[in-house]
Design a protein around this motif. Sequence first.
Motif, PDB file in Angstrom:
ATOM      1  N   GLU A  93       0.835  -1.198   0.000  1.00 18.85           N
ATOM      2  CA  GLU A  93       0.000   0.000   0.000  1.00 18.85           C
ATOM      3  C   GLU A  93       0.875   1.254   0.000  1.00 18.85           C
ATOM      4  O   GLU A  93       0.573   2.245  -0.669  1.00 18.85           O
ATOM      5  CB  GLU A  93      -0.918  -0.013   1.224  1.00 18.85           C
ATOM      6  CG  GLU A  93      -1.998   1.047   1.196  1.00 18.85           C
ATOM      7  CD  GLU A  93      -2.918   0.993   2.405  1.00 18.85           C
ATOM      8  OE1 GLU A  93      -3.770   1.891   2.508  1.00 18.85           O
ATOM      9  OE2 GLU A  93      -2.780   0.077   3.246  1.00 18.85           O
ATOM     10  N   ARG A  94       1.969   1.215   0.750  1.00 20.48           N
ATOM     11  CA  ARG A  94       2.897   2.353   0.793  1.00 20.48           C
ATOM     12  C   ARG A  94       3.420   2.676  -0.602  1.00 20.48           C
ATOM     13  O   ARG A  94       3.365   3.811  -1.057  1.00 20.48           O
ATOM     14  CB  ARG A  94       4.082   2.014   1.721  1.00 20.48           C
ATOM     15  CG  ARG A  94       5.143   3.090   1.806  1.00 20.48           C
ATOM     16  CD  ARG A  94       6.421   2.540   2.428  1.00 20.48           C
ATOM     17  NE  ARG A  94       7.058   3.507   3.313  1.00 20.48           N
ATOM     18  CZ  ARG A  94       8.191   3.275   3.981  1.00 20.48           C
ATOM     19  NH1 ARG A  94       8.795   2.105   3.876  1.00 20.48           N
ATOM     20  NH2 ARG A  94       8.710   4.196   4.759  1.00 20.48           N
ATOM     21  N   LYS A  95       3.923   1.650  -1.286  1.00 20.11           N
ATOM     22  CA  LYS A  95       4.532   1.874  -2.596  1.00 20.11           C
ATOM     23  C   LYS A  95       3.495   2.311  -3.635  1.00 20.11           C
ATOM     24  O   LYS A  95       3.781   3.161  -4.473  1.00 20.11           O
ATOM     25  CB  LYS A  95       5.276   0.612  -3.048  1.00 20.11           C
ATOM     26  CG  LYS A  95       6.509   0.333  -2.185  1.00 20.11           C
ATOM     27  CD  LYS A  95       7.298  -0.844  -2.679  1.00 20.11           C
ATOM     28  CE  LYS A  95       6.535  -2.129  -2.523  1.00 20.11           C
ATOM     29  NZ  LYS A  95       7.324  -3.301  -2.943  1.00 20.11           N
ATOM     30  N   ARG A  96       2.299   1.750  -3.560  1.00 17.96           N
ATOM     31  CA  ARG A  96       1.237   2.147  -4.484  1.00 17.96           C
ATOM     32  C   ARG A  96       0.868   3.615  -4.289  1.00 17.96           C
ATOM     33  O   ARG A  96       0.765   4.380  -5.247  1.00 17.96           O
ATOM     34  CB  ARG A  96      -0.001   1.266  -4.280  1.00 17.96           C
ATOM     35  CG  ARG A  96      -1.170   1.639  -5.181  1.00 17.96           C
ATOM     36  CD  ARG A  96      -2.437   0.867  -4.845  1.00 17.96           C
ATOM     37  NE  ARG A  96      -2.868   1.044  -3.474  1.00 17.96           N
ATOM     38  CZ  ARG A  96      -3.502   2.141  -3.011  1.00 17.96           C
ATOM     39  NH1 ARG A  96      -3.781   3.145  -3.818  1.00 17.96           N
ATOM     40  NH2 ARG A  96      -3.872   2.222  -1.751  1.00 17.96           N
ATOM     41  N   LEU A  97       0.703   4.030  -3.037  1.00 16.40           N
ATOM     42  CA  LEU A  97       0.317   5.405  -2.749  1.00 16.40           C
ATOM     43  C   LEU A  97       1.421   6.386  -3.155  1.00 16.40           C
ATOM     44  O   LEU A  97       1.151   7.449  -3.723  1.00 16.40           O
ATOM     45  CB  LEU A  97      -0.001   5.547  -1.252  1.00 16.40           C
ATOM     46  CG  LEU A  97      -0.831   6.740  -0.819  1.00 16.40           C
ATOM     47  CD1 LEU A  97      -2.170   6.785  -1.552  1.00 16.40           C
ATOM     48  CD2 LEU A  97      -1.053   6.687   0.693  1.00 16.40           C
ATOM     49  N   MET A  98       2.669   6.015  -2.892  1.00 16.67           N
ATOM     50  CA  MET A  98       3.788   6.866  -3.298  1.00 16.67           C
ATOM     51  C   MET A  98       3.813   7.030  -4.818  1.00 16.67           C
ATOM     52  O   MET A  98       3.979   8.138  -5.331  1.00 16.67           O
ATOM     53  CB  MET A  98       5.113   6.287  -2.787  1.00 16.67           C
ATOM     54  CG  MET A  98       5.286   6.391  -1.278  1.00 16.67           C
ATOM     55  SD  MET A  98       6.695   5.434  -0.650  1.00 16.67           S
ATOM     56  CE  MET A  98       8.068   6.446  -1.195  1.00 16.67           C
ATOM     57  N   ALA A  99       3.620   5.931  -5.530  1.00 10.77           N
ATOM     58  CA  ALA A  99       3.651   5.982  -6.995  1.00 10.77           C
ATOM     59  C   ALA A  99       2.502   6.819  -7.540  1.00 10.77           C
ATOM     60  O   ALA A  99       2.677   7.577  -8.499  1.00 10.77           O
ATOM     61  CB  ALA A  99       3.605   4.568  -7.567  1.00 10.77           C
ATOM     62  N   GLU A 100       1.329   6.710  -6.926  1.00  8.54           N
ATOM     63  CA  GLU A 100       0.169   7.472  -7.382  1.00  8.54           C
ATOM     64  C   GLU A 100       0.372   8.975  -7.199  1.00  8.54           C
ATOM     65  O   GLU A 100      -0.108   9.768  -7.999  1.00  8.54           O
ATOM     66  CB  GLU A 100      -1.092   7.030  -6.627  1.00  8.54           C
ATOM     67  CG  GLU A 100      -1.623   5.684  -7.059  1.00  8.54           C
ATOM     68  CD  GLU A 100      -2.796   5.215  -6.209  1.00  8.54           C
ATOM     69  OE1 GLU A 100      -3.203   5.937  -5.260  1.00  8.54           O
ATOM     70  OE2 GLU A 100      -3.305   4.116  -6.495  1.00  8.54           O
ATOM     71  N   HIS A 101       1.080   9.359  -6.148  1.00  8.47           N
ATOM     72  CA  HIS A 101       1.304  10.778  -5.847  1.00  8.47           C
ATOM     73  C   HIS A 101       2.464  11.384  -6.641  1.00  8.47           C
ATOM     74  O   HIS A 101       2.701  12.578  -6.566  1.00  8.47           O
ATOM     75  CB  HIS A 101       1.570  10.976  -4.353  1.00  8.47           C
ATOM     76  CG  HIS A 101       0.332  11.017  -3.515  1.00  8.47           C
ATOM     77  ND1 HIS A 101      -0.334   9.879  -3.117  1.00  8.47           N
ATOM     78  CD2 HIS A 101      -0.353  12.068  -3.008  1.00  8.47           C
ATOM     79  CE1 HIS A 101      -1.377  10.235  -2.393  1.00  8.47           C
ATOM     80  NE2 HIS A 101      -1.423  11.552  -2.306  1.00  8.47           N
ATOM     81  N   ALA A 102       3.228  10.560  -7.366  1.00 10.09           N
ATOM     82  CA  ALA A 102       4.465  11.020  -8.009  1.00 10.09           C
ATOM     83  C   ALA A 102       4.297  11.282  -9.497  1.00 10.09           C
ATOM     84  O   ALA A 102       3.563  10.575 -10.185  1.00 10.09           O
ATOM     85  CB  ALA A 102       5.566   9.989  -7.805  1.00 10.09           C
TER      86      ALA A 102
END
Length: 195
Positions: A93-102
């Motif tokens: 979930e961390r990596k998905r959210l980071m990627a979505e915000h970038a």
Amino acid sequence: MSDPHFSLCVYCGSRPGSQPEFTEAARAVGEWIGRHGGQLVYGGGCNGLMGTVAQATLDAGGRVVGVIPKALVDKEWANHACTELHVVETMHERKRLMAEHADAFLALPGGIGTFEEFFEVWTWRQLGYHDKPVGLLNVAGYYDGLMQFLHSTVEQQFMGTWQMDLIRMDTDLQRLLPGLVQDAGLAPAAQLEAI
């Protein structure tokens, strides 16, 4: 602060590493993001290079979005000074959210977590899951050995040169960061210094 001009996801160590150049580079990256009206997306910790890049971004007027799993809140000392701090359940979930915000991704020196995150977004790009730029800042020769190994995988025909072309590697952040923002289609070269 108004909406950021761009959002750069930075992967880096929760430790400072052995060389002062690592901390200097993390600080310079954060300053560059903030000075150009950008947003940092990162792992949400306040230790090591993670804390340095976040504080430098805030000090320079940028926004900081931290994403950290519950299990690491105490271990990585969650940074409550973030503009936004998301506490999530899992690393996925961390990596998905980071990627979505970038809008783009950048790896600074770090350990196994940094490597894993960098390789994952690179892999996602080669598979067409995203078309966001991926950069590697080679500070004080830290990634020399990795780059040599990656080129050997091309020579051994496990990768193609087109896959290597999907990442932008440089030793100079003043070249690399504008290049990532431009590759993301967010600012032509002539306008970058104006934002």
